[in-house]
Design a protein around this motif. Sequence first.
Motif, mmCIF file in Angstrom:
data_model
loop_
_atom_site.group_PDB
_atom_site.id
_atom_site.type_symbol
_atom_site.label_atom_id
_atom_site.label_comp_id
_atom_site.label_asym_id
_atom_site.label_seq_id
_atom_site.Cartn_x
_atom_site.Cartn_y
_atom_site.Cartn_z
ATOM 1 N N LYS A 31 16.465 -6.033 -71.199
ATOM 2 C CA LYS A 31 15.962 -7.224 -70.525
ATOM 3 C C LYS A 31 17.272 -8.230 -70.057
ATOM 4 O O LYS A 31 17.509 -9.100 -70.803
ATOM 5 N N ILE A 32 17.931 -7.948 -68.964
ATOM 6 C CA ILE A 32 19.006 -8.876 -68.490
ATOM 7 C C ILE A 32 18.502 -9.576 -67.351
ATOM 8 O O ILE A 32 17.708 -9.093 -66.748
ATOM 9 N N ASN A 75 18.214 -0.999 -60.838
ATOM 10 C CA ASN A 75 17.110 0.106 -60.838
ATOM 11 C C ASN A 75 16.681 0.254 -62.314
ATOM 12 O O ASN A 75 15.486 0.459 -62.427
ATOM 13 N N ILE A 76 17.535 0.181 -63.268
ATOM 14 C CA ILE A 76 17.072 0.377 -64.805
ATOM 15 C C ILE A 76 16.549 -0.804 -65.391
ATOM 16 O O ILE A 76 15.513 -0.967 -66.116
ATOM 17 N N LEU A 77 17.010 -2.030 -64.968
ATOM 18 C CA LEU A 77 16.720 -3.107 -65.756
ATOM 19 C C LEU A 77 16.016 -4.180 -65.049
ATOM 20 O O LEU A 77 15.545 -5.147 -65.450
ATOM 21 N N ASN A 78 15.996 -3.883 -63.811
ATOM 22 C CA ASN A 78 15.120 -5.027 -62.925
ATOM 23 C C ASN A 78 15.763 -6.472 -63.082
ATOM 24 O O ASN A 78 15.072 -7.202 -63.569
ATOM 25 N N ILE A 79 16.993 -6.887 -62.620
ATOM 26 C CA ILE A 79 17.552 -8.013 -62.800
ATOM 27 C C ILE A 79 17.155 -9.154 -61.922
ATOM 28 O O ILE A 79 17.139 -8.645 -60.626
ATOM 29 N N SER A 80 17.125 -10.428 -62.183
ATOM 30 C CA SER A 80 16.438 -11.247 -61.215
ATOM 31 C C SER A 80 17.711 -11.953 -60.546
ATOM 32 O O SER A 80 17.337 -12.294 -59.537
ATOM 33 N N LYS A 81 19.167 -11.976 -60.955
ATOM 34 C CA LYS A 81 19.993 -12.490 -60.245
ATOM 35 C C LYS A 81 21.128 -11.750 -60.385
ATOM 36 O O LYS A 81 21.525 -10.958 -61.285
ATOM 37 N N SER A 140 29.381 -3.264 -51.618
ATOM 38 C CA SER A 140 29.232 -4.544 -52.376
ATOM 39 C C SER A 140 27.622 -4.767 -52.324
ATOM 40 O O SER A 140 27.193 -4.922 -50.899
ATOM 41 N N PRO A 141 26.921 -4.684 -53.278
ATOM 42 C CA PRO A 141 27.216 -4.472 -54.464
ATOM 43 C C PRO A 141 27.762 -3.002 -54.705
ATOM 44 O O PRO A 141 27.445 -2.142 -54.009
ATOM 45 N N SER A 142 28.314 -2.871 -55.881
ATOM 46 C CA SER A 142 28.640 -1.417 -56.219
ATOM 47 C C SER A 142 27.427 -0.466 -56.572
ATOM 48 O O SER A 142 26.522 -0.941 -57.055
ATOM 49 N N GLY A 143 27.617 0.785 -56.311
ATOM 50 C CA GLY A 143 26.607 1.557 -56.944
ATOM 51 C C GLY A 143 26.329 1.669 -58.330
ATOM 52 O O GLY A 143 25.055 1.770 -58.726
ATOM 53 N N THR A 144 27.388 1.359 -59.213
ATOM 54 C CA THR A 144 27.031 1.010 -60.695
ATOM 55 C C THR A 144 25.941 -0.046 -60.855
ATOM 56 O O THR A 144 25.159 0.010 -61.470
ATOM 57 N N SER A 145 26.144 -1.107 -59.970
ATOM 58 C CA SER A 145 25.447 -2.393 -60.044
ATOM 59 C C SER A 145 23.902 -1.917 -59.389
ATOM 60 O O SER A 145 22.920 -2.754 -60.260
ATOM 61 N N ILE A 146 24.010 -1.462 -58.650
ATOM 62 C CA ILE A 146 22.568 -0.970 -57.955
ATOM 63 C C ILE A 146 21.788 -0.058 -59.116
ATOM 64 O O ILE A 146 20.693 -0.253 -59.249
ATOM 65 N N PHE A 147 22.678 0.714 -59.625
ATOM 66 C CA PHE A 147 21.968 1.715 -60.728
ATOM 67 C C PHE A 147 21.536 0.974 -62.075
ATOM 68 O O PHE A 147 20.560 1.089 -62.477
ATOM 69 N N ILE A 148 22.473 -0.085 -62.382
ATOM 70 C CA ILE A 148 21.986 -1.135 -63.559
ATOM 71 C C ILE A 148 20.757 -1.799 -62.987
ATOM 72 O O ILE A 148 19.775 -1.887 -63.890
#
Length: 190
Positions: free
Chosen positions: A98-99, A123-129, A113-121
Amino acid sequence: MKISINGKGRISMFLKWFFINFTNFKICKINKKPFCIIDFSSPISFFRILKHYNSPILSGTTGLKKKHFDLIIKKKNPIIYSPNFNIDFFNFISYFSKIEILEEVHNKKKIDSPSGTSIFINNILNISKFYSIRIKNFSGNHKLIFENFFNKTIFEHRSKNIGAFLKGIIKSIFFIIKKKYGYFSIKEIL
């Protein structure tokens, strides 16, 4: 073993230098039937490789769309895709569920931008900001932030240089060349 490295960015140039100077791998042109094609290029170039070549493929190309993944699934050759081959990064991200905020910082030459890694994160964590920053002469940094009215907790993973991806890429090469077909992710390598 013959491999082909497709791409003209920092990671592709680094991989060519590394494999030529420190391994027994032989770099060949993509049309010379390599044992493995390593692709860190663009979605257009990656799509072309998928359509025309049947060698095992290892790709870290970001910015891919649904049509790329649909073609990956249809292909008969083995393919491993990950937006990030830094194994330590995946160990880091596996601890969080829960990030609230993700901040990424990369070299200003990084195209997406955003990076593929951040998109991946996300997709897993559903970040609000989400914040995406590009800075000259910077390798890669992801901050996962828990924040509320009273506290702010920051967890940070920083790649010191692009060599951080080598372990994951080399493990992926040996993994993918043993497969007859199928679509794989970095999770199978861990």
